[in-house]
Design a protein around this motif. Structure first.
Motif, PDB file in Angstrom:
ATOM      1  N   SER A 129     -10.563 -15.819   9.075  1.00 54.55           N
ATOM      2  CA  SER A 129      -9.298 -15.606   9.763  1.00 54.55           C
ATOM      3  C   SER A 129      -8.706 -14.295   9.262  1.00 54.55           C
ATOM      4  N   ILE A 130      -8.361 -13.423  10.202  1.00 57.97           N
ATOM      5  CA  ILE A 130      -7.815 -12.118   9.849  1.00 57.97           C
ATOM      6  C   ILE A 130      -6.426 -11.975  10.466  1.00 57.97           C
ATOM      7  N   GLU A 131      -5.696 -10.974  10.014  1.00 59.87           N
ATOM      8  CA  GLU A 131      -4.338 -10.776  10.495  1.00 59.87           C
ATOM      9  C   GLU A 131      -4.272  -9.517  11.336  1.00 59.87           C
ATOM     10  N   LEU A 132      -3.585  -9.632  12.461  1.00 60.55           N
ATOM     11  CA  LEU A 132      -3.425  -8.506  13.371  1.00 60.55           C
ATOM     12  C   LEU A 132      -2.298  -7.607  12.873  1.00 60.55           C
ATOM     13  N   ASN A 133      -2.497  -6.290  13.048  1.00 57.18           N
ATOM     14  CA  ASN A 133      -1.484  -5.310  12.653  1.00 57.18           C
ATOM     15  C   ASN A 133      -1.105  -5.455  11.177  1.00 57.18           C
ATOM     16  N   HIS A 134      -2.128  -5.523  10.334  1.00 58.95           N
ATOM     17  CA  HIS A 134      -1.874  -5.678   8.899  1.00 58.95           C
ATOM     18  C   HIS A 134      -2.961  -4.973   8.104  1.00 58.95           C
ATOM     19  N   SER A 135      -2.539  -4.250   7.075  1.00 57.56           N
ATOM     20  CA  SER A 135      -3.477  -3.464   6.275  1.00 57.56           C
ATOM     21  C   SER A 135      -4.416  -4.320   5.436  1.00 57.56           C
ATOM     22  N   SER A 136      -4.149  -5.615   5.353  1.00 56.13           N
ATOM     23  CA  SER A 136      -5.068  -6.494   4.616  1.00 56.13           C
ATOM     24  C   SER A 136      -6.459  -6.465   5.232  1.00 56.13           C
ATOM     25  N   PHE A 137      -6.526  -6.216   6.550  1.00 52.06           N
ATOM     26  CA  PHE A 137      -7.829  -6.114   7.206  1.00 52.06           C
ATOM     27  C   PHE A 137      -8.622  -4.937   6.652  1.00 52.06           C
ATOM     28  N   ASP A 138      -7.948  -3.811   6.406  1.00 53.17           N
ATOM     29  CA  ASP A 138      -8.630  -2.615   5.910  1.00 53.17           C
ATOM     30  C   ASP A 138      -9.342  -2.896   4.594  1.00 53.17           C
ATOM     31  N   GLN A 139      -8.633  -3.554   3.696  1.00 56.12           N
ATOM     32  CA  GLN A 139      -9.203  -3.872   2.387  1.00 56.12           C
ATOM     33  C   GLN A 139     -10.339  -4.882   2.522  1.00 56.12           C
ATOM     34  N   TRP A 140     -10.125  -5.863   3.402  1.00 57.13           N
ATOM     35  CA  TRP A 140     -11.142  -6.901   3.565  1.00 57.13           C
ATOM     36  C   TRP A 140     -12.431  -6.341   4.153  1.00 57.13           C
ATOM     37  N   VAL A 141     -12.339  -5.542   5.224  1.00 53.55           N
ATOM     38  CA  VAL A 141     -13.544  -5.026   5.872  1.00 53.55           C
ATOM     39  C   VAL A 141     -14.252  -4.014   4.968  1.00 53.55           C
ATOM     40  N   SER A 142     -13.485  -3.287   4.142  1.00 55.70           N
ATOM     41  CA  SER A 142     -14.103  -2.360   3.189  1.00 55.70           C
ATOM     42  C   SER A 142     -14.943  -3.119   2.170  1.00 55.70           C
ATOM     43  N   GLY A 143     -14.461  -4.284   1.775  1.00 59.89           N
ATOM     44  CA  GLY A 143     -15.230  -5.102   0.836  1.00 59.89           C
ATOM     45  C   GLY A 143     -16.436  -5.756   1.471  1.00 59.89           C
ATOM     46  N   LEU A 144     -16.307  -6.123   2.753  1.00 57.51           N
ATOM     47  CA  LEU A 144     -17.430  -6.777   3.449  1.00 57.51           C
ATOM     48  C   LEU A 144     -18.576  -5.803   3.679  1.00 57.51           C
ATOM     49  N   GLN A 145     -18.265  -4.548   4.028  1.00 59.52           N
ATOM     50  CA  GLN A 145     -19.260  -3.494   4.245  1.00 59.52           C
ATOM     51  C   GLN A 145     -20.316  -3.856   5.302  1.00 59.52           C
ATOM     52  N   THR A 174      -2.557   4.197  19.282  1.00 54.18           N
ATOM     53  CA  THR A 174      -2.799   2.790  18.995  1.00 54.18           C
ATOM     54  C   THR A 174      -2.601   2.511  17.514  1.00 54.18           C
ATOM     55  N   GLU A 175      -3.088   3.418  16.692  1.00 51.28           N
ATOM     56  CA  GLU A 175      -2.926   3.265  15.247  1.00 51.28           C
ATOM     57  C   GLU A 175      -1.451   3.260  14.854  1.00 51.28           C
ATOM     58  N   PHE A 176      -0.696   4.214  15.357  1.00 49.32           N
ATOM     59  CA  PHE A 176       0.696   4.324  14.952  1.00 49.32           C
ATOM     60  C   PHE A 176       1.531   3.156  15.463  1.00 49.32           C
ATOM     61  N   MET A 177       1.208   2.647  16.642  1.00 46.21           N
ATOM     62  CA  MET A 177       1.895   1.454  17.123  1.00 46.21           C
ATOM     63  C   MET A 177       1.628   0.269  16.201  1.00 46.21           C
ATOM     64  N   SER A 178       0.372   0.120  15.787  1.00 45.01           N
ATOM     65  CA  SER A 178       0.012  -0.970  14.885  1.00 45.01           C
ATOM     66  C   SER A 178       0.730  -0.828  13.551  1.00 45.01           C
ATOM     67  N   ARG A 179       0.766   0.400  13.048  1.00 41.28           N
ATOM     68  CA  ARG A 179       1.442   0.633  11.768  1.00 41.28           C
ATOM     69  C   ARG A 179       2.942   0.362  11.897  1.00 41.28           C
ATOM     70  N   TRP A 180       3.536   0.697  13.052  1.00 35.09           N
ATOM     71  CA  TRP A 180       4.959   0.436  13.269  1.00 35.09           C
ATOM     72  C   TRP A 180       5.231  -1.062  13.289  1.00 35.09           C
ATOM     73  N   ILE A 181       4.357  -1.826  13.965  1.00 38.77           N
ATOM     74  CA  ILE A 181       4.516  -3.279  14.012  1.00 38.77           C
ATOM     75  C   ILE A 181       4.395  -3.870  12.610  1.00 38.77           C
ATOM     76  N   GLU A 182       3.426  -3.373  11.837  1.00 43.04           N
ATOM     77  CA  GLU A 182       3.246  -3.868  10.479  1.00 43.04           C
ATOM     78  C   GLU A 182       4.480  -3.583   9.625  1.00 43.04           C
ATOM     79  N   ALA A 183       5.022  -2.359   9.737  1.00 42.82           N
ATOM     80  CA  ALA A 183       6.210  -1.998   8.969  1.00 42.82           C
ATOM     81  C   ALA A 183       7.411  -2.841   9.379  1.00 42.82           C
ATOM     82  N   LYS A 184       7.544  -3.080  10.685  1.00 42.21           N
ATOM     83  CA  LYS A 184       8.647  -3.896  11.184  1.00 42.21           C
ATOM     84  C   LYS A 184       8.553  -5.323  10.666  1.00 42.21           C
ATOM     85  N   ASN A 185       7.327  -5.883  10.706  1.00 39.73           N
ATOM     86  CA  ASN A 185       7.139  -7.261  10.233  1.00 39.73           C
ATOM     87  C   ASN A 185       7.406  -7.390   8.743  1.00 39.73           C
TER      88      ASN A 185
END
Length: 405
Positions: free
Chosen positions: A61-77, A390-401
């Motif tokens: 289970s992953i989270e939309l518009n959240h930087s936790s995905f970046d760290q997780w996918v980097s670890g999964l490789q 698309t990236e900046f919209m996602s980052r804006w949503i993450e910051a807002k949340n």
């Protein structure tokens, strides 16, 4: 090879053809013993398939518009990330590109959404087909950004090439991968009546049910006053239940536990789709259950190839009803249509041919990814400019949340 498949929803193969398509992909990759992970940001439903147990894969289970995905996918490789729709690429593609620039990015289009949308708008507004719409801007951009997109229908590959000038190196044909049709299905004499099947969440299916109820079914009942039409589909809304009328033999029965077992009880499957795209899972299930389908040109598109469909294919209401009656009543016509369905399934979509091709397509694209990217300048531009929005919209949503208590 390690593959991550990111889904828009958790697959429900008993609810829609899209769910079955995802299972086919997982089955093809596990057949060659690749390490496969499935991730999704949506909530599971009671109808979601247990992918981990079925395929011995890891689910996340992953989270939309959240930087936790970046760290997780980097670890999964993963070596390959496969998005199950263009919208999923929009949501996660830029994150994958930043975290894993050498990873191969692939889209499984399921069907060409901009084509389905254009056909729906043309029908509802009685206007010419306009493929240059808002959805095509997004969908074609995603196809250019990806290293490869899997296409299920030959017609859609033609449209991408001729209308949108998408290079052949960016798309690959991978259709249904069907098992051998079942032996021992009920013969003509042990079947009766008509059937329709398809998720009510899919707008082309809901439109087809309404069209059939209003225009086609009265013509059939006029000639066959005792005939019944049973309509199956997941997630029927109250407005669909309101169409149920046993007095005219039109019954809305909701979800089918097993599509092929259900279809095998009927003589004729009706598929009067007036818009849509891709290959139709309801027709593939009909092949495998030995149930002839009387279908519209939109429904049949890209299915038979050079093979005989087995019955008339028409947009004319009277011709459609006439064909349905003939197949239902004439044993020879019914058996001919059934044999044609078997031939299409075996010769066009055999799993023996198509299952091994998916790992081969992905392996080749992975080895050639640097060369393909260097020749895909449009994709480079889109990643550099348009994709940033698309990236900046996602980052804006993450910051807002994150700022909310």
């Amino acid at each position: 090879m390690k593959v991550l498949l990111i889904g828009k929803i958790w697959p429900e193969p008993k609810s829609s053809a899209a769910g079955s398509r995802t299972l086919d992909i997982l089955r093809a990759l596990r057949a060659v013993h690749w390490e496969v992970h499935f991730a999704c940001a949506a909530q599971k439903s009671e109808f979601s398939d247990d992918l981990g147990s079925r395929f011995e894969i890891s689910t996340h289970s992953i989270e939309l518009n959240h930087s936790s995905f970046d760290q997780w996918v980097s670890g999964l490789q993963p070596d390959i990330v496969l998005f199950d729709r263009y919208m999923t690429e929009e949501q996660f593609g830029w994150r994958v590109a930043q975290a894993l620039p050498d990873c191969l990015q692939v889209i499984d289009t399921s069907d060409l959404h901009c084509l389905r949308h254009a056909r729906e708008q043309a029908l509802k507004s009685d206007s010419p087909l306009n493929l240059h719409n808002e959805i095509s801007l997004r969908e074609i951009a995603a196809i250019y950004r990806a290293d490869l997109s899997l296409m299920i229908a030959e017609k859609e590959m033609q449209i991408l090439s001729e209308t949108f000038n998408v290079p052949n190196t960016l798309i690959a044909y991978w259709p249904f991968a069907l098992p051998e049709p079942k032996n021992g299905v009920p013969p003509f004499e042990e079947r009766n009546n008509f059937v329709m099947i398809g998720s009510f969440l899919h707008e082309p299916n809901w439109d087809a049910v309404q069209y059939c109820r209003k225009e086609i079914w009265p013509l059939i009942r006029k000639e066959l006053p005792d005939a019944k039409l049973d309509v199956y589909g997941s997630y029927p809304p109250p407005k669909a239940r309101q169409l149920d009328n046993d007095k005219i033999g039109f019954r809305v029965l909701g979800r089918a536990d097993d599509a092929q077992t259900t279809l095998a009880r009927y003589r004729v499957n009706l598929a009067p789709l007036r818009f849509g795209a891709g290959l139709k899972g309801k027709l593939a299930d009909s092949f495998l259950s030995g149930t002839p389908s009387v279908a519209s040109p939109i429904a049949v598109e890209s299915m038979p190839g050079n093979f005989d469909w087995g019955s008339s294919v028409s947009t004319k209401t009277e011709e459609f009803a006439k064909t349905a009656i003939r197949i239902h009543e004439d044993k020879n016509a019914w058996e001919h249509a059934q044999a044609c369905g078997y031939a299409i399934a075996r010769n066009r979509f055999s799993e023996k041919e198509w299952m091994p091709k998916l790992p081969s397509l992905l392996s080749e694209a992975f080895e050639e990814r640097d060369s393909r990217r260097s020749h895909n300048f449009v994709g480079q531009m889109l990643r550099h400019h348009q994709h940033r929005s698309t990236e900046f919209m996602s980052r804006w949503i993450e910051a807002k949340n994150s700022s909310q208590p």
